[in-house]
Scaffold this active site. Structure first.
Site, PDB file in Angstrom:
ATOM      1  N   TYR A 223       0.846  -1.206   0.000  1.00 33.50           N
ATOM      2  CA  TYR A 223       0.000   0.000   0.000  1.00 33.50           C
ATOM      3  C   TYR A 223       0.873   1.244   0.000  1.00 33.50           C
ATOM      4  O   TYR A 223       1.860   1.304   0.737  1.00 33.50           O
ATOM      5  CB  TYR A 223      -0.907   0.025   1.240  1.00 33.50           C
ATOM      6  CG  TYR A 223      -2.361  -0.045   0.850  1.00 33.50           C
ATOM      7  CD1 TYR A 223      -2.945   1.024   0.172  1.00 33.50           C
ATOM      8  CD2 TYR A 223      -3.127  -1.169   1.105  1.00 33.50           C
ATOM      9  CE1 TYR A 223      -4.265   0.963  -0.231  1.00 33.50           C
ATOM     10  CE2 TYR A 223      -4.451  -1.232   0.708  1.00 33.50           C
ATOM     11  CZ  TYR A 223      -5.023  -0.155   0.038  1.00 33.50           C
ATOM     12  OH  TYR A 223      -6.321  -0.221  -0.367  1.00 33.50           O
TER      13      TYR A 223
ATOM     14  N   ASP B 191      -6.836  12.315 -25.777  1.00 31.72           N
ATOM     15  CA  ASP B 191      -6.819  10.934 -25.288  1.00 31.72           C
ATOM     16  C   ASP B 191      -6.193  10.087 -26.385  1.00 31.72           C
ATOM     17  O   ASP B 191      -6.840   9.740 -27.365  1.00 31.72           O
ATOM     18  CB  ASP B 191      -8.248  10.485 -24.980  1.00 31.72           C
ATOM     19  CG  ASP B 191      -8.325   9.022 -24.548  1.00 31.72           C
ATOM     20  OD1 ASP B 191      -7.302   8.306 -24.653  1.00 31.72           O
ATOM     21  OD2 ASP B 191      -9.415   8.590 -24.121  1.00 31.72           O
TER      22      ASP B 191
ATOM     23  N   LYS C 124      -2.329  -0.607 -25.069  1.00 32.78           N
ATOM     24  CA  LYS C 124      -2.716  -0.795 -26.474  1.00 32.78           C
ATOM     25  C   LYS C 124      -1.444  -0.774 -27.334  1.00 32.78           C
ATOM     26  O   LYS C 124      -0.598  -1.643 -27.153  1.00 32.78           O
ATOM     27  CB  LYS C 124      -3.758   0.246 -26.858  1.00 32.78           C
ATOM     28  CG  LYS C 124      -5.042   0.119 -26.007  1.00 32.78           C
ATOM     29  CD  LYS C 124      -6.122   1.050 -26.468  1.00 32.78           C
ATOM     30  CE  LYS C 124      -7.414   0.795 -25.726  1.00 32.78           C
ATOM     31  NZ  LYS C 124      -7.579   1.613 -24.514  1.00 32.78           N
TER      32      LYS C 124
ATOM     33  N   ARG D 258      -2.171  -3.364 -18.564  1.00 31.68           N
ATOM     34  CA  ARG D 258      -3.372  -2.538 -18.447  1.00 31.68           C
ATOM     35  C   ARG D 258      -3.070  -1.425 -17.451  1.00 31.68           C
ATOM     36  O   ARG D 258      -2.506  -1.668 -16.379  1.00 31.68           O
ATOM     37  CB  ARG D 258      -4.557  -3.364 -17.944  1.00 31.68           C
ATOM     38  CG  ARG D 258      -4.807  -4.626 -18.723  1.00 31.68           C
ATOM     39  CD  ARG D 258      -6.196  -5.157 -18.526  1.00 31.68           C
ATOM     40  NE  ARG D 258      -7.082  -4.461 -19.422  1.00 31.68           N
ATOM     41  CZ  ARG D 258      -7.153  -4.690 -20.737  1.00 31.68           C
ATOM     42  NH1 ARG D 258      -6.408  -5.608 -21.308  1.00 31.68           N
ATOM     43  NH2 ARG D 258      -7.977  -3.998 -21.495  1.00 31.68           N
TER      44      ARG D 258
HETATM   45  C1  LIG Z   1      -9.704   6.275 -26.530  1.00 35.34           C
HETATM   46  C2  LIG Z   1      -9.904   5.463 -25.293  1.00 35.34           C
HETATM   47  N1  LIG Z   1      -9.934   6.081 -24.108  1.00 35.34           N
HETATM   48  C3  LIG Z   1     -10.125   5.405 -22.961  1.00 35.34           C
HETATM   49  C4  LIG Z   1     -10.276   4.041 -22.958  1.00 35.34           C
HETATM   50  C5  LIG Z   1     -10.566   3.364 -21.659  1.00 35.34           C
HETATM   51  O1  LIG Z   1      -9.605   2.515 -21.223  1.00 35.34           O
HETATM   52  P1  LIG Z   1      -9.922   1.336 -20.188  1.00 35.34           P
HETATM   53  O2  LIG Z   1     -10.637   0.295 -20.964  1.00 35.34           O
HETATM   54  O3  LIG Z   1      -8.561   0.963 -19.729  1.00 35.34           O
HETATM   55  O4  LIG Z   1     -10.756   1.927 -19.088  1.00 35.34           O
HETATM   56  C6  LIG Z   1     -10.236   3.350 -24.168  1.00 35.34           C
HETATM   57  C7  LIG Z   1     -10.405   1.879 -24.176  1.00 35.34           C
HETATM   58  O5  LIG Z   1     -10.784   1.265 -25.104  1.00 35.34           O
HETATM   59  C8  LIG Z   1     -10.049   4.069 -25.357  1.00 35.34           C
HETATM   60  O6  LIG Z   1     -10.025   3.459 -26.545  1.00 35.34           O
END
Ligand SMILES: Cc1ncc(COP(=O)(O)O)c(C=O)c1O
Length: 422
Positions: free
Chosen positions: A46, A191, A220, A226
Site C-alpha cells: 500500500y 486521449d 494498447k 493494463r
Molecule cells: C480512446 C480510449 N480512451 C479510454 C479508454 C478506456 O480505457 P480502459 O478500458 O482501460 O478503461 C479506451 C479503451 O478502449 C479508449 O479506446
C-alpha cells in the site's frame, strides 16, 4: 500453481492467443519482462500518496519504482509532469474531468457511434450524466468534422474538449483542435490511448505541447500492462494544496484529482510494469515497430479494398481499419462470428451514420498492433487479407471456417508470442 482450475484457464487463453490472429486494435502482446513485473510482490504494498509524501510506511522502494516510471514517461513523451497512478483509461479520463470541470459544466467529446469512447461524454456514462455533454461527430466522409466542431464550440462554449478515438483510422490534427478549443478558452484534452505507441515511434503527430492534458492507456499500441498515465506541463505539482483552475496549475490539479479525488492506493506492480514498457518503447526497435504497424495496416487496407471492401475513409493512416459491410450484405456481428471461427479475432463496430442499431452494427474494426508484435509484415498481410475475405464469404459454412482455422494455426507457428520459441 495450486489452483488448477485457474491455471488451466490461463493456459487455455495463452493457447487461444498463440494459435489465432489477434486483430482487435486495442489489444497487444506484452513482453515477458512486463509480465514479470505485473506478477511481482509489488502488488502487496500500500502506498497512498505520491513519492516522498505517502500515508504509509515502508514506501522507500515503491517510491523509486514510481519515480522511474514518471521519469521514463516524461523523457519518452517530452512532458514536464506525469501521473502514472490511474488504474486504467476510464479512471484517468474521469480524473481529468474532476480536475478541470464541475458537475453540470459543459464538456465536449466525439460521439461513441462515430468512433469516440464512452468516457468522452456518452449519455449513459458518468461523463454524460454528471456533465452537460455536447457530442460532435465525423462528417459523412468519415473524417473528423473540424468545421462542425468549431461551430459547436462557438455555440456551447465547453469547459473542456476531449479528442481521441477508439475507432478512427486517420491522423488527428492537434493544431487545428487547439485553434478550435481557443475559440472559447476551453481546455483541450488529447486521449491518445489507441495511438500512444505510434506517437512515441513518430508514426503519428504528438499532441504534447499543443493539448493541455494528454491521457493514454498503457496497454494498447504502447504494449504495456493494463493501466494509464496522464501528462501535462505547468508548475511543479503540490498535491497537498488546493489550486485554481489555471494552465500553470495543471500538474497539481491532475494529481489531486487522482488522490484524494478518485483513487486510493496505486497498483505498484502495474506501475513497475508500465516503467518496463516505457523503457522498451524508448528503443529504436520500438520506433520501427510503430512504423511497421502502420505499414501493415495500410497494406491490409489496400488488399481488402481490392476485394471490394468498403473502408471508412477509404483507407487508414494508423493501426486500424473500420470496414462497412453493408455492400457485402453482412452484419458486423456475423462477420465477427465467422472470423472468430476461422481463428481471426476482431470486433463488430458501428460505422459513421450507421443505419443499423449500435448493438447490431454494420461494421467491423480490426487492427495490426498485435500481429506486428509477432513479427508479421506486408507479406503476411497478403495472406491474412485473403483469409479475412474467404472467412466472410464462407459465413455459415462451419467446415470452410474450420479449414481456415487450421491453416491459421499452422501459419502462426512461425510467429511466436513474445518470449516464446517457435
Ligand atoms: C480512446 C480510449 N480512451 C479510454 C479508454 C478506456 O480505457 P480502459 O478500458 O482501460 O478503461 C479506451 C479503451 O478502449 C479508449 O479506446
Amino acid at each position: 500453481m495450486n489452483d488448477k482450475e485457474i491455471e488451466e484457464l490461463i493456459q487455455a487463453e495463452v493457447r487461444r492467443q498463440r494459435e489465432g490472429l489477434e486483430m482487435i486494435p486495442s489489444e497487444n502482446h506484452t513482453s515477458k519482462d512486463v509480465l514479470a513485473a505485473l506478477g511481482s510482490r509489488l502488488t502487496d504494498k500500500y502506498s497512498e500518496g505520491y513519492p516522498g509524501m505517502r500515508y504509509y510506511g515502508g514506501c522507500e522502494i515503491v517510491d523509486k519504482v514510481e519515480n522511474l516510471a514518471r521519469d521514463r514517461a516524461k523523457a519518452l513523451f517530452g512532458v514536464s509532469h506525469v501521473n502514472v497512478q490511474p488504474y486504467s483509461g476510464s479512471p484517468a479520463n474521469m480524473a481529468v474531468y474532476f480536475a478541470l470541470a464541475d458537475p453540470g459544466d459543459t464538456v465536449m467529446g466525439l460521439e461513441l457511434f462515430y468512433g469516440g469512447h464512452m468516457t468522452h461524454g456518452l449519455k449513459v456514462n458518468f461523463s454524460g450524466k454528471w456533465f452537460n455533454s455536447v457530442q460532435y461527430r465525423t462528417g459523412r466522409d468519415g473524417y473528423l468534422d473540424y468545421d462542425g466542431m468549431a461551430e459547436l464550440v462557438k455555440e456551447h462554449k465547453p469547459k473542456l474538449i476531449f479528442v481521441g478515438a477508439t475507432a478512427y483510422p486517420r491522423i488527428i490534427d492537434w493544431q487545428r483542435l487547439r485553434e478550435i478549443a481557443d475559440l472559447c478558452g476551453a481546455f483541450l484534452v488529447a486521449d491518445i490511448s489507441h495511438i500512444a505507441g505510434l506517437v512515441v515511434a513518430g508514426a503519428h503527430p504528438s499532441p504534447v505541447g499543443i493539448a493541455d492534458v494528454v491521457t493514454t492507456t498503457t496497454h494498447k499500441t504502447l504494449r504495456g500492462p493494463r493501466g494509464a498515465i496522464i501528462m501535462c506541463n505547468g508548475n511543479p505539482s503540490n498535491p497537498l494544496k488546493k489550486a485554481d483552475r489555471t494552465r500553470e496549475n495543471l500538474p497539481t490539479l491532475i494529481d489531486r484529482a487522482i488522490i484524494p479525488g478518485l483513487q486510493g492506493g496505486p497498483h505498484n506492480h502495474q506501475t513497475a510494469a508500465i516503467a518496463v514498457a516505457l523503457r522498451e518503447a524508448s528503443t529504436p526497435e520500438f520506433k520501427e515497430y510503430g512504423h511497421q504497424i502502420v505499414r501493415n495496416a495500410r497494406h491490409l487496407a489496400d488488399r481488402l479494398m481490392e476485394r471490394g471492401y468498403d473502408l471508412v475513409t477509404s483507407g487508414t493512416d494508423n493501426h486500424l481499419l473500420l470496414i462497412d459491410l453493408t455492400n457485402k450484405n453482412m452484419r458486423g456481428a456475423d462477420a465477427e462470428k465467422a472470423l472468430g471461427l476461422a481463428g481471426i479475432t476482431v470486433n463488430k463496430n458501428t460505422v459513421p451514420f450507421d443505419t443499423r442499431p449500435p448493438f447490431d452494427p454494420s461494421g467491423i474494426r480490426l487492427g495490426t498492433p498485435a500481429l506486428t508484435t509477432r513479427g508479421m509484415k506486408e507479406t503476411e498481410m497478403d495472406q491474412i487479407a485473403d483469409w479475412i475475405d474467404k472467412a466472410i464469404s464462407a459465413h455459415g459454412s462451419d467446415a470452410k471456417l474450420t479449414e481456415i482455422r487450421g491453416a491459421v494455426k499452422e501459419f502462426v507457428k512461425a510467429f511466436p508470442l513474445p518470449g516464446e520459441d517457435n
